[in-house]
Design an enzyme around this catalytic site. Structure first.
Site, PDB file in Angstrom:
ATOM      1  N   SER A 254      18.766  60.487  41.077  1.00 37.72           N
ATOM      2  CA  SER A 254      18.264  59.562  42.098  1.00 37.72           C
ATOM      3  C   SER A 254      19.320  58.507  42.391  1.00 37.72           C
ATOM      4  O   SER A 254      20.398  58.505  41.799  1.00 37.72           O
ATOM      5  CB  SER A 254      17.002  58.882  41.594  1.00 37.72           C
ATOM      6  N   LYS A 255      18.970  57.617  43.275  1.00 38.57           N
ATOM      7  CA  LYS A 255      19.855  56.514  43.651  1.00 38.57           C
ATOM      8  C   LYS A 255      20.296  55.702  42.443  1.00 38.57           C
ATOM      9  O   LYS A 255      21.405  55.198  42.380  1.00 38.57           O
ATOM     10  CB  LYS A 255      19.101  55.583  44.610  1.00 38.57           C
ATOM     11  N   ARG A 256      19.380  55.601  41.511  1.00 37.12           N
ATOM     12  CA  ARG A 256      19.640  54.834  40.292  1.00 37.12           C
ATOM     13  C   ARG A 256      20.895  55.338  39.562  1.00 37.12           C
ATOM     14  O   ARG A 256      21.589  54.607  38.880  1.00 37.12           O
ATOM     15  CB  ARG A 256      18.414  54.988  39.392  1.00 37.12           C
ATOM     16  N   HIS A 257      21.165  56.626  39.683  1.00 37.79           N
ATOM     17  CA  HIS A 257      22.343  57.193  39.018  1.00 37.79           C
ATOM     18  C   HIS A 257      23.584  57.100  39.897  1.00 37.79           C
ATOM     19  O   HIS A 257      24.605  57.704  39.593  1.00 37.79           O
ATOM     20  CB  HIS A 257      22.104  58.666  38.680  1.00 37.79           C
ATOM     21  N   GLY A 258      23.461  56.393  40.981  1.00 42.87           N
ATOM     22  CA  GLY A 258      24.618  56.279  41.869  1.00 42.87           C
ATOM     23  C   GLY A 258      24.733  57.477  42.796  1.00 42.87           C
ATOM     24  O   GLY A 258      25.755  57.696  43.425  1.00 42.87           O
TER      25      GLY A 258
END
Ligand code: GLU
Length: 487
Positions: A254-258
């Site tokens: 997800s976005k959280r992982h860049g």
């Protein structure tokens, strides 16, 4: 006979292209290029409500940026078009009508309220969700009354209620699904548009797609598609489901992982060659050690045999490392060319970007640049009219204010005398000065570095000073002395 490799990338324009999605495109592209086949782009825009304006352009720009050229599709033409599903509705209607006529599909009149109730009831009873087939065997008189109530029925596929659907996936081997677990899914929606299942099967057939390479999330759709191929009398393509992408914590990417849209990677200053190399390794490998591979090497070596069954980990740090590798490989000219838009965008507007000055600065940072977007931050002190830093930075370890001031005044005195302000001369003057002042070179150079760059970490000092030039260095040292005096 489908001898010729024809693969497709079939994005839905429901958002900006995510890296996982582009990985699918890349594997298709590499597979096509490896086999001398055709790479087709087909826009799956049948979900009118979820379509996002500008998404098609962003998808196509992403492909272009990465150098993934397509043989057929938007802008490229081709004899199997149109390549937008919204322009191919006739084909899906014809197939749906055929399935209804031959008894493999039926109209379903159930209202959204009834379906919602049914789902709630299934949830209450802890039953698996799925359509209860109420409209599958309606009598003629029931149909007549249903029609009066619901003028826009959907069309559902009569999925076999028993037996198994088995196929050989080119990545996962033999895969079997029990038919009883799959419901009578919708083929045509009440708005007259097909669902993904129907449209993709009809198009893959009409476009003579030989291999379907797509993300693992579609694996459970494969039995639906295979039964549709059978009912329509089409020969199915071969399937290869690509492994899932996870973040470094092994949760869904997800976005959280860049992991962001491909457009954002471009804006952040990743090189297209990095992205192609990095994405190719998300689920495929040449061996267990080779990391850096050019586009040509990837095409030459790509094969489905080496696509892994297990999930691939998206590691942002590795991506940064790899981008650094590719940046260091650029010729100085090329590096400047790619850096220029970032400098123009990222530096304060009042700063004039003289070609010659930029040309001298860039080699100082090429080695340490990891993304092009960092460049303004790495070089802004070259362009700043006034440096801003905390005065205490001028006073190095085991030094006091007097020692720093004395060191700077002495340095200024020596530098003023220099006829040529080049790296060698600077070194020849400043090294002995440290000894003379009884300072470690690190102490003197540290103080000077802060005075001329405003920071404690910068490119090599003598080269930096040479590029800044005598006048700028002297005035900055003078400024630092003034600051020290006020401390
Ligand atoms: N439109 C689907 C997607 O965006 C395509 C899936 C497939 O490749 O069959 O993922």
């Amino acid at each position: 006979m489908k001898n010729h490799v024809r693969v497709r990338y079939a994005p839905s324009p429901t958002g900006y292209p995510h890296v996982g999605n582009i990985r699918t495109a890349l594997f298709n592209w590499l597979f096509a290029r490896h086999h001398g086949g055709s790479f087709i782009v087909r826009i799956e825009d049948t979900d009118v409500a979820r379509s996002v304006k500008g998404a098609v352009e962003a998808i196509l720009d992403g492909l272009k940026w990465l150098g993934m050229d397509w043989d057929e599709g938007p802008g490229a033409g081709g004899s199997y078009g149109p390549y937008y599903q919204s322009q191919r509705l006739e084909n899906y209607r014809t197939s749906a009508a055929k399935l209804v006529a031959q008894g493999d599909a039926y109209y379903c009149y159930c209202s959204t309220e009834r379906l919602a109730e049914m789902r709630a009831e299934q949830a209450r009873r802890k039953q698996p969700p799925g359509y209860d087939r109420r409209c599958r065997d309606l009598s003629q008189s029931e149909i007549v009354s249903c029609r009066l109530e619901n003028k826009n029925p959907v069309v559902r596929f009569k999925f076999p209620t028993e037996g198994k659907t088995t196929f050989t996936d080119m990545v996962r081997g033999e895969v079997t699904f029990g038919n009883a677990r799959i419901d009578d899914f919708v083929l045509m929606k009440s708005d007259g548009y097909p669902t993904y299942h129907l449209a993709s099967v009809v198009d893959d057939h009409l476009m003579e797609i030989s291999h379907v390479l797509r993300a693992e999330e579609w694996l459970s759709s494969a039995p639906r598609h295979l039964q549709l191929y059978r009912a329509l009398g089409f020969t199915p393509p071969r399937f290869a489901h690509l492994p899932m992408l996870l973040g470094t914590d092994r949760s869904k990417l997800s976005k959280r992982h860049g992991a962001v849209s491909i457009t954002e990677y471009k804006e952040k200053g990743y090189l297209p060659e990095t992205m192609v190399n990095f994405l190719a390794l998300l689920g495929w490998s040449l061996d267990d050690k080779t990391e850096i591979m050019s586009r040509r090497e990837l095409i030459k070596n790509f094969s489905l045999e080496r696509v892994s069954k297990t999930a691939a980990i998206f590691n942002r740090e590795k991506l940064e490392w790899m981008n650094g590798v590719y940046i260091r490989k650029l010729s100085p000219e090329d590096f400047i060319k790619r850096a220029m838009p970032f400098l123009e965008e990222g530096l304060p507007r009042e700063v004039p970007l003289s070609d010659d000055y930029v040309r001298r600065i860039m080699p100082l940072i090429q080695e340490r640049t990891r993304t092009l977007a960092e460049i303004p931050g790495l070089t802004d002190f070259f362009f700043a009219k006034q440096l801003e830093y905390g005065t205490e930075l001028l006073v190095g370890k085991k030094m006091d204010r007097e020692a720093a001031g004395w060191a700077l005044s002495m340095a200024m005195e020596r530098l003023e005398l220099l006829a040529s302000f080049d790296e060698e001369q600077l070194e020849a003057v400043l090294r002995p000065l440290a000894v003379e002042l009884g300072l470690k070179t690190g102490q003197l150079f540290g103080t000077l570095r802060v005075a001329v760059t405003g920071r404690t970490v910068a490119p090599p000092l003598f080269q930096t000073m040479a590029v800044l030039g005598k006048e700028r260095c002297l005035s900055r040292i003078r400024e630092a002395l003034a600051q020290l005096r006020q401390m």
